[in-house]
Design a protein around this motif. Structure first.
Motif, PDB file in Angstrom:
ATOM      1  N   LEU A  59       0.844  -1.190   0.000  1.00 28.41           N
ATOM      2  CA  LEU A  59       0.000   0.000   0.000  1.00 28.41           C
ATOM      3  C   LEU A  59       0.880   1.240   0.000  1.00 28.41           C
ATOM      4  N   VAL A  60       0.582   2.153  -0.901  1.00 27.65           N
ATOM      5  CA  VAL A  60       1.314   3.410  -0.994  1.00 27.65           C
ATOM      6  C   VAL A  60       0.529   4.534  -0.329  1.00 27.65           C
ATOM      7  N   ALA A  61      -0.744   4.631  -0.657  1.00 33.91           N
ATOM      8  CA  ALA A  61      -1.567   5.728  -0.140  1.00 33.91           C
ATOM      9  C   ALA A  61      -3.032   5.340  -0.243  1.00 33.91           C
ATOM     10  N   SER A  62      -3.848   5.958   0.604  1.00 37.41           N
ATOM     11  CA  SER A  62      -5.287   5.763   0.516  1.00 37.41           C
ATOM     12  C   SER A  62      -5.984   7.062   0.869  1.00 37.41           C
ATOM     13  N   ILE A  63      -7.219   7.169   0.408  1.00 42.14           N
ATOM     14  CA  ILE A  63      -8.015   8.359   0.711  1.00 42.14           C
ATOM     15  C   ILE A  63      -9.448   7.906   0.958  1.00 42.14           C
ATOM     16  N   SER A  74     -14.235  10.902   3.081  1.00 41.03           N
ATOM     17  CA  SER A  74     -14.207  12.257   3.644  1.00 41.03           C
ATOM     18  C   SER A  74     -12.914  12.998   3.314  1.00 41.03           C
ATOM     19  N   GLY A  75     -12.028  12.322   2.580  1.00 33.59           N
ATOM     20  CA  GLY A  75     -10.787  12.965   2.177  1.00 33.59           C
ATOM     21  C   GLY A  75      -9.613  12.739   3.108  1.00 33.59           C
ATOM     22  N   ARG A  76      -9.807  11.890   4.116  1.00 36.87           N
ATOM     23  CA  ARG A  76      -8.681  11.594   5.002  1.00 36.87           C
ATOM     24  C   ARG A  76      -7.689  10.707   4.279  1.00 36.87           C
ATOM     25  N   THR A  77      -6.430  11.039   4.393  1.00 37.96           N
ATOM     26  CA  THR A  77      -5.396  10.315   3.660  1.00 37.96           C
ATOM     27  C   THR A  77      -4.464   9.557   4.590  1.00 37.96           C
ATOM     28  N   ASN A  78      -3.839   8.545   4.013  1.00 41.40           N
ATOM     29  CA  ASN A  78      -2.876   7.737   4.746  1.00 41.40           C
ATOM     30  C   ASN A  78      -1.761   7.359   3.776  1.00 41.40           C
ATOM     31  N   TYR A  79      -0.518   7.357   4.271  1.00 41.01           N
ATOM     32  CA  TYR A  79       0.622   7.098   3.389  1.00 41.01           C
ATOM     33  C   TYR A  79       1.584   6.105   4.009  1.00 41.01           C
ATOM     34  N   ALA A  80       2.228   5.347   3.143  1.00 40.92           N
ATOM     35  CA  ALA A  80       3.330   4.514   3.598  1.00 40.92           C
ATOM     36  C   ALA A  80       4.469   5.421   4.049  1.00 40.92           C
ATOM     37  N   ASP A  81       5.206   4.968   5.039  1.00 44.05           N
ATOM     38  CA  ASP A  81       6.315   5.774   5.553  1.00 44.05           C
ATOM     39  C   ASP A  81       7.302   6.137   4.457  1.00 44.05           C
ATOM     40  N   SER A  82       7.480   5.242   3.514  1.00 44.36           N
ATOM     41  CA  SER A  82       8.487   5.436   2.476  1.00 44.36           C
ATOM     42  C   SER A  82       8.153   6.577   1.507  1.00 44.36           C
ATOM     43  N   VAL A  83       6.891   7.010   1.492  1.00 48.75           N
ATOM     44  CA  VAL A  83       6.493   8.068   0.549  1.00 48.75           C
ATOM     45  C   VAL A  83       5.982   9.323   1.244  1.00 48.75           C
ATOM     46  N   LYS A  84       5.889   9.292   2.557  1.00 48.75           N
ATOM     47  CA  LYS A  84       5.386  10.469   3.283  1.00 48.75           C
ATOM     48  C   LYS A  84       6.243  11.688   2.978  1.00 48.75           C
ATOM     49  N   GLY A  85       5.561  12.803   2.720  1.00 48.64           N
ATOM     50  CA  GLY A  85       6.264  14.038   2.408  1.00 48.64           C
ATOM     51  C   GLY A  85       6.612  14.180   0.941  1.00 48.64           C
ATOM     52  N   ARG A  86       6.456  13.099   0.176  1.00 45.20           N
ATOM     53  CA  ARG A  86       6.783  13.162  -1.264  1.00 45.20           C
ATOM     54  C   ARG A  86       5.557  12.914  -2.131  1.00 45.20           C
ATOM     55  N   THR A 137       1.287  12.635  -2.620  1.00 45.18           N
ATOM     56  CA  THR A 137       0.002  13.126  -2.137  1.00 45.18           C
ATOM     57  C   THR A 137      -1.104  12.508  -2.975  1.00 45.18           C
ATOM     58  N   THR A 138      -2.144  12.016  -2.317  1.00 42.03           N
ATOM     59  CA  THR A 138      -3.286  11.503  -3.047  1.00 42.03           C
ATOM     60  C   THR A 138      -4.475  12.438  -2.861  1.00 42.03           C
ATOM     61  N   SER A 139      -5.263  12.564  -3.890  1.00 41.66           N
ATOM     62  CA  SER A 139      -6.458  13.414  -3.836  1.00 41.66           C
ATOM     63  C   SER A 139      -7.533  12.778  -4.702  1.00 41.66           C
ATOM     64  N   ARG A 140      -8.739  13.266  -4.571  1.00 43.58           N
ATOM     65  CA  ARG A 140      -9.842  12.718  -5.354  1.00 43.58           C
ATOM     66  C   ARG A 140     -10.743  13.823  -5.848  1.00 43.58           C
ATOM     67  N   TYR A 187      -6.191  10.646  -7.718  1.00 42.67           N
ATOM     68  CA  TYR A 187      -4.873  11.012  -8.211  1.00 42.67           C
ATOM     69  C   TYR A 187      -3.788  10.616  -7.215  1.00 42.67           C
ATOM     70  N   LEU A 188      -2.607  10.388  -7.748  1.00 40.35           N
ATOM     71  CA  LEU A 188      -1.425  10.205  -6.917  1.00 40.35           C
ATOM     72  C   LEU A 188      -0.359  11.139  -7.471  1.00 40.35           C
ATOM     73  N   HIS A 189      -0.072  12.183  -6.706  1.00 43.37           N
ATOM     74  CA  HIS A 189       0.944  13.142  -7.095  1.00 43.37           C
ATOM     75  C   HIS A 189       2.258  12.687  -6.461  1.00 43.37           C
ATOM     76  N   MET A 190       3.240  12.448  -7.305  1.00 49.02           N
ATOM     77  CA  MET A 190       4.510  11.912  -6.824  1.00 49.02           C
ATOM     78  C   MET A 190       5.630  12.899  -7.121  1.00 49.02           C
ATOM     79  N   ASN A 191       6.252  13.379  -6.067  1.00 41.47           N
ATOM     80  CA  ASN A 191       7.367  14.316  -6.182  1.00 41.47           C
ATOM     81  C   ASN A 191       8.620  13.689  -5.582  1.00 41.47           C
ATOM     82  N   GLY A 192       9.762  14.234  -5.929  1.00 39.13           N
ATOM     83  CA  GLY A 192      11.003  13.725  -5.367  1.00 39.13           C
ATOM     84  C   GLY A 192      11.196  12.245  -5.603  1.00 39.13           C
TER      85      GLY A 192
END
Length: 111
Positions: free
Chosen positions: A47-51, A54-66, A68-71, A79-84
């Protein structure tokens, strides 16, 4: 018939960005928690991310801060926005909800 169709994958250099999209059909999109998973060669799907609805998100530690998921419920799209991006982010990325999976989109990060 439920369909999840991912797009947006590709080849990018380390440090770059990509935005993945997943368009859902055949489900009440706004009522479903959506998730992004990935699977690298020789590794288990994770699992990388979930939303939530209600828009609450959760991320794997390995991708936190880099990452972002949105709907957008009006477009039945998550969407999965991947930076860095890092070479270790190279994997097939899958959209998931309930018991349904998309076909996946390949993300390759070159060093």
């Amino acid at each position: 018939q439920v369909q999840l169709v991912e797009s947006g994958g590709g080849v990018v250099q380390a440090g770059g960005s990509l935005r993945l999209s997943c368009v859902a059909s055949g489900i009440s999109f706004s009522l479903n928690t959506m998730g992004w998973y990935r699977q690298a060669p020789g590794k288990q799907r994770e699992l990388v991310a979930s939303i939530t609805t209600s828009g609450r998100t959760n991320y794997a530690d390995s991708v936190k801060g880099r990452f972002t998921t949105s709907r957008d419920n009006a477009k039945n799209t998550v969407y999965l926005h991947m930076n860095g991006l890092k070479p270790e982010d190279t994997a097939v990325y899958y959209c998931f909800t309930y018991t349904y999976w998309g076909q996946g989109t390949q993300v390759t990060v070159s060093s």
